[in-house]
Design a protein around this motif. Structure first.
Motif, PDB file in Angstrom:
ATOM      1  N   SER A  29       0.926  -1.393   0.145  1.00 34.15           N
ATOM      2  CA  SER A  29      -0.447  -0.047   0.111  1.00 34.15           C
ATOM      3  C   SER A  29       1.252   0.984   0.037  1.00 34.15           C
ATOM      4  O   SER A  29       0.447   2.157  -1.331  1.00 34.15           O
ATOM      5  N   PHE A  30       2.039   1.441   0.656  1.00 36.61           N
ATOM      6  CA  PHE A  30       2.307   2.387   0.872  1.00 36.61           C
ATOM      7  C   PHE A  30       3.521   2.673  -0.635  1.00 36.61           C
ATOM      8  O   PHE A  30       3.998   3.422  -0.842  1.00 36.61           O
ATOM      9  N   SER A  31       4.020   1.497  -1.191  1.00 36.70           N
ATOM     10  CA  SER A  31       4.224   1.427  -2.437  1.00 36.70           C
ATOM     11  C   SER A  31       3.379   1.482  -3.696  1.00 36.70           C
ATOM     12  O   SER A  31       3.817   2.524  -4.730  1.00 36.70           O
ATOM     13  N   ALA A  32       2.861   1.883  -3.607  1.00 39.66           N
ATOM     14  CA  ALA A  32       1.180   2.196  -4.185  1.00 39.66           C
ATOM     15  C   ALA A  32       0.873   3.839  -4.321  1.00 39.66           C
ATOM     16  O   ALA A  32       0.249   3.844  -5.140  1.00 39.66           O
ATOM     17  N   GLU A  33       1.728   3.936  -2.887  1.00 36.57           N
ATOM     18  CA  GLU A  33       1.267   5.870  -3.200  1.00 36.57           C
ATOM     19  C   GLU A  33       2.422   7.152  -4.497  1.00 36.57           C
ATOM     20  O   GLU A  33       3.192   6.372  -4.461  1.00 36.57           O
ATOM     21  N   SER A  34       1.315   7.781  -4.883  1.00 36.99           N
ATOM     22  CA  SER A  34       2.366   8.924  -5.470  1.00 36.99           C
ATOM     23  C   SER A  34       3.996   8.833  -4.323  1.00 36.99           C
ATOM     24  O   SER A  34       3.875   9.154  -3.413  1.00 36.99           O
ATOM     25  N   GLY A  35       4.823   9.766  -5.335  1.00 44.68           N
ATOM     26  CA  GLY A  35       5.692  10.370  -4.014  1.00 44.68           C
ATOM     27  C   GLY A  35       5.659  11.378  -3.557  1.00 44.68           C
ATOM     28  O   GLY A  35       6.211  11.172  -3.139  1.00 44.68           O
ATOM     29  N   GLU A  36       4.398  12.091  -4.193  1.00 43.04           N
ATOM     30  CA  GLU A  36       4.029  12.776  -3.388  1.00 43.04           C
ATOM     31  C   GLU A  36       3.580  12.561  -2.386  1.00 43.04           C
ATOM     32  O   GLU A  36       3.390  13.625  -0.353  1.00 43.04           O
ATOM     33  N   VAL A  37       2.636  11.821  -2.893  1.00 38.62           N
ATOM     34  CA  VAL A  37       1.891  11.373  -0.701  1.00 38.62           C
ATOM     35  C   VAL A  37       3.360  10.988  -0.400  1.00 38.62           C
ATOM     36  O   VAL A  37       2.908  11.152   0.994  1.00 38.62           O
ATOM     37  N   SER A  38       3.666  10.048  -0.333  1.00 36.36           N
ATOM     38  CA  SER A  38       4.704   9.219   0.331  1.00 36.36           C
ATOM     39  C   SER A  38       5.376  10.286   1.294  1.00 36.36           C
ATOM     40  O   SER A  38       5.705  10.266   2.440  1.00 36.36           O
ATOM     41  N   GLU A 134      10.117  -3.888  -4.511  1.00 34.13           N
ATOM     42  CA  GLU A 134      10.566  -2.270  -6.065  1.00 34.13           C
ATOM     43  C   GLU A 134      10.293  -1.711  -7.545  1.00 34.13           C
ATOM     44  O   GLU A 134       9.740  -0.879  -7.080  1.00 34.13           O
ATOM     45  N   TYR A 135       9.706  -3.065  -7.581  1.00 37.27           N
ATOM     46  CA  TYR A 135       9.257  -3.499  -8.685  1.00 37.27           C
ATOM     47  C   TYR A 135       7.898  -3.045  -9.542  1.00 37.27           C
ATOM     48  O   TYR A 135       7.688  -1.991 -10.272  1.00 37.27           O
ATOM     49  N   HIS A 136       7.448  -3.300  -7.804  1.00 37.78           N
ATOM     50  CA  HIS A 136       5.789  -2.872  -7.853  1.00 37.78           C
ATOM     51  C   HIS A 136       5.848  -1.542  -7.925  1.00 37.78           C
ATOM     52  O   HIS A 136       5.393  -0.842  -9.042  1.00 37.78           O
ATOM     53  N   GLN A 137       6.445  -0.695  -7.041  1.00 37.27           N
ATOM     54  CA  GLN A 137       6.228   0.860  -6.657  1.00 37.27           C
ATOM     55  C   GLN A 137       6.867   1.677  -8.011  1.00 37.27           C
ATOM     56  O   GLN A 137       5.869   2.326  -8.592  1.00 37.27           O
ATOM     57  N   LYS A 138       8.015   0.670  -9.087  1.00 32.36           N
ATOM     58  CA  LYS A 138       8.503   1.377  -9.768  1.00 32.36           C
ATOM     59  C   LYS A 138       6.699   1.396 -11.213  1.00 32.36           C
ATOM     60  O   LYS A 138       6.820   2.476 -11.336  1.00 32.36           O
ATOM     61  N   LEU A 139       6.561   0.448 -11.548  1.00 30.85           N
ATOM     62  CA  LEU A 139       4.843  -0.044 -12.314  1.00 30.85           C
ATOM     63  C   LEU A 139       3.838   1.236 -11.843  1.00 30.85           C
ATOM     64  O   LEU A 139       3.532   1.634 -12.902  1.00 30.85           O
ATOM     65  N   THR A 140       3.427   0.616 -10.218  1.00 32.71           N
ATOM     66  CA  THR A 140       2.106   1.366 -10.313  1.00 32.71           C
ATOM     67  C   THR A 140       2.500   2.566  -9.700  1.00 32.71           C
ATOM     68  O   THR A 140       1.475   3.763 -10.074  1.00 32.71           O
ATOM     69  N   ALA A 141       2.962   3.185  -9.147  1.00 29.99           N
ATOM     70  CA  ALA A 141       3.149   4.386  -8.272  1.00 29.99           C
ATOM     71  C   ALA A 141       4.025   5.190  -9.293  1.00 29.99           C
ATOM     72  O   ALA A 141       4.021   6.502  -9.442  1.00 29.99           O
ATOM     73  N   ARG A 143       6.884   5.621  -9.734  1.00 24.89           N
ATOM     74  CA  ARG A 143       8.195   6.417  -8.840  1.00 24.89           C
ATOM     75  C   ARG A 143       9.738   5.570  -9.135  1.00 24.89           C
ATOM     76  O   ARG A 143       9.921   4.485  -9.611  1.00 24.89           O
ATOM     77  N   THR A 144      10.626   5.777  -8.397  1.00 27.49           N
ATOM     78  CA  THR A 144      11.768   5.742  -8.228  1.00 27.49           C
ATOM     79  C   THR A 144      11.836   4.193  -7.527  1.00 27.49           C
ATOM     80  O   THR A 144      11.702   4.213  -6.551  1.00 27.49           O
ATOM     81  N   SER A 145      12.690   3.316  -8.086  1.00 25.16           N
ATOM     82  CA  SER A 145      12.751   2.295  -7.186  1.00 25.16           C
ATOM     83  C   SER A 145      14.567   1.843  -7.611  1.00 25.16           C
ATOM     84  O   SER A 145      15.630   2.589  -8.035  1.00 25.16           O
ATOM     85  N   SER A 146      14.521   1.671  -6.168  1.00 19.48           N
ATOM     86  CA  SER A 146      16.349   1.121  -5.658  1.00 19.48           C
ATOM     87  C   SER A 146      16.522  -0.267  -5.122  1.00 19.48           C
ATOM     88  O   SER A 146      16.224  -0.523  -3.932  1.00 19.48           O
ATOM     89  N   MET A 147      17.740  -0.658  -5.648  1.00 15.92           N
ATOM     90  CA  MET A 147      18.287  -1.594  -4.614  1.00 15.92           C
ATOM     91  C   MET A 147      18.953  -1.591  -4.107  1.00 15.92           C
ATOM     92  O   MET A 147      19.411  -1.977  -2.853  1.00 15.92           O
ATOM     93  N   ASN A 148      18.894  -0.091  -3.971  1.00 22.85           N
ATOM     94  CA  ASN A 148      19.829   0.144  -2.134  1.00 22.85           C
ATOM     95  C   ASN A 148      18.434   0.129  -0.847  1.00 22.85           C
ATOM     96  O   ASN A 148      18.948  -0.634   0.047  1.00 22.85           O
ATOM     97  N   ASP A 149      17.360   0.579  -1.760  1.00 16.96           N
ATOM     98  CA  ASP A 149      16.029  -0.492  -0.744  1.00 16.96           C
ATOM     99  C   ASP A 149      15.670  -1.799  -1.023  1.00 16.96           C
ATOM    100  O   ASP A 149      15.698  -2.482   0.535  1.00 16.96           O
ATOM    101  N   VAL A 150      16.481  -2.429  -1.865  1.00 16.75           N
ATOM    102  CA  VAL A 150      16.316  -4.160  -1.409  1.00 16.75           C
ATOM    103  C   VAL A 150      17.188  -4.591  -0.282  1.00 16.75           C
ATOM    104  O   VAL A 150      16.937  -5.057   0.115  1.00 16.75           O
ATOM    105  N   TYR A 151      18.421  -3.597  -0.857  1.00 13.34           N
ATOM    106  CA  TYR A 151      19.436  -4.344  -0.120  1.00 13.34           C
ATOM    107  C   TYR A 151      19.014  -4.094   1.723  1.00 13.34           C
ATOM    108  O   TYR A 151      19.093  -4.363   2.945  1.00 13.34           O
ATOM    109  N   LEU A 152      18.620  -2.600   1.552  1.00 11.39           N
ATOM    110  CA  LEU A 152      17.984  -2.172   3.037  1.00 11.39           C
ATOM    111  C   LEU A 152      16.896  -3.043   3.666  1.00 11.39           C
ATOM    112  O   LEU A 152      16.950  -3.355   5.175  1.00 11.39           O
ATOM    113  N   ASP A 153      15.999  -3.297   3.182  1.00 11.83           N
ATOM    114  CA  ASP A 153      15.203  -3.980   3.432  1.00 11.83           C
ATOM    115  C   ASP A 153      15.085  -5.230   3.942  1.00 11.83           C
ATOM    116  O   ASP A 153      15.075  -6.096   4.865  1.00 11.83           O
ATOM    117  N   THR A 154      16.881  -5.808   2.862  1.00 15.69           N
ATOM    118  CA  THR A 154      17.139  -7.211   3.482  1.00 15.69           C
ATOM    119  C   THR A 154      17.570  -7.270   4.747  1.00 15.69           C
ATOM    120  O   THR A 154      17.640  -8.617   5.771  1.00 15.69           O
TER     121      THR A 154
END
Length: 187
Positions: A29-38, A134-141, A143-154
């Motif tokens: 749900s957070f990933s589906a938000e637009s960049g401005e809303v997030s 991150e892929y979902h965020q890029k497609l639906t919202a 927004r930019t996706s980042s492997m750094n976020d994937v690494y931080l999440d992991t």
């Protein structure tokens, strides 16, 4: 295992699986938000945290000193320096995946999966989910996706899984010692 015990384990596993689903739904749900809303959401949280720090810590000389030490530590060690908003956004990534890993780990523990497999499955699942998110965020919202976020999440899931594995090993060790003592008294 007794049949009754297995039913209880399955019910508990389903409950924690439900909690896992809630955390996953929140992440998506957070990933589906637009960049401005997030960004607006995180700026609101950032301002509330700043206000809380000011109202609780910075009311005494000791609190001001502690507040300054914390700010210095964060500026020194964070790649985002004094940017509170960026630091809080990254802490949110870490925290929500820490929670997800906890729910997945406990679900697998209830089902009786061994510690090593539990560790690998939990971190692997969280990595795959973070990558998909991150892929979902890029497609639906858009927004930019980042492997750094994937690494931080992991990393958040790795820390949670490590903590729970250590607790599980300690618990197993204590249970083993108790069993040995009981068997010694029976002899």
């Amino acid at each position: 295992m007794k049949k009754k015990n297995m039913k209880l384990r399955i019910i508990c596993a389903l409950i924690f699986l439900g909690f896992s689903g809630l955390v996953m739904f929140s992440i998506y749900s957070f990933s589906a938000e637009s960049g401005e809303v997030s960004n607006l959401r995180s700026e609101t949280v950032t301002e509330k945290i700043k206000e809380e720090v000011k109202n609780t810590l910075e009311t005494t000389p000791e609190g001001i000193l502690l507040s300054e030490k914390i700010k210095y530590y964060i500026i020194l060690h964070s790649p985002y320096g004094s940017n509170w908003n960026a630091n809080i956004r990254k802490f949110a990534h870490f925290s929500i995946y820490f929670c997800l890993a906890t729910m997945v780990y406990i679900t697998l523990a209830i089902l009786g999966v061994n510690k090593f497999t539990r560790f690998i499955l939990t971190v692997g699942f969280c990595f795959c989910f973070a990558f998909g998110d991150e892929y979902h965020q890029k497609l639906t919202a858009n927004r930019t996706s980042s492997m750094n976020d994937v690494y931080l999440d992991t990393f958040g899931s790795f820390v949670a899984t490590s903590i729970w594995t250590i607790i599980s090993i300690i618990y197993s060790g204590i249970a083993w010692i108790v069993r040995q003592i009981k068997e010694a008294y029976k002899s």
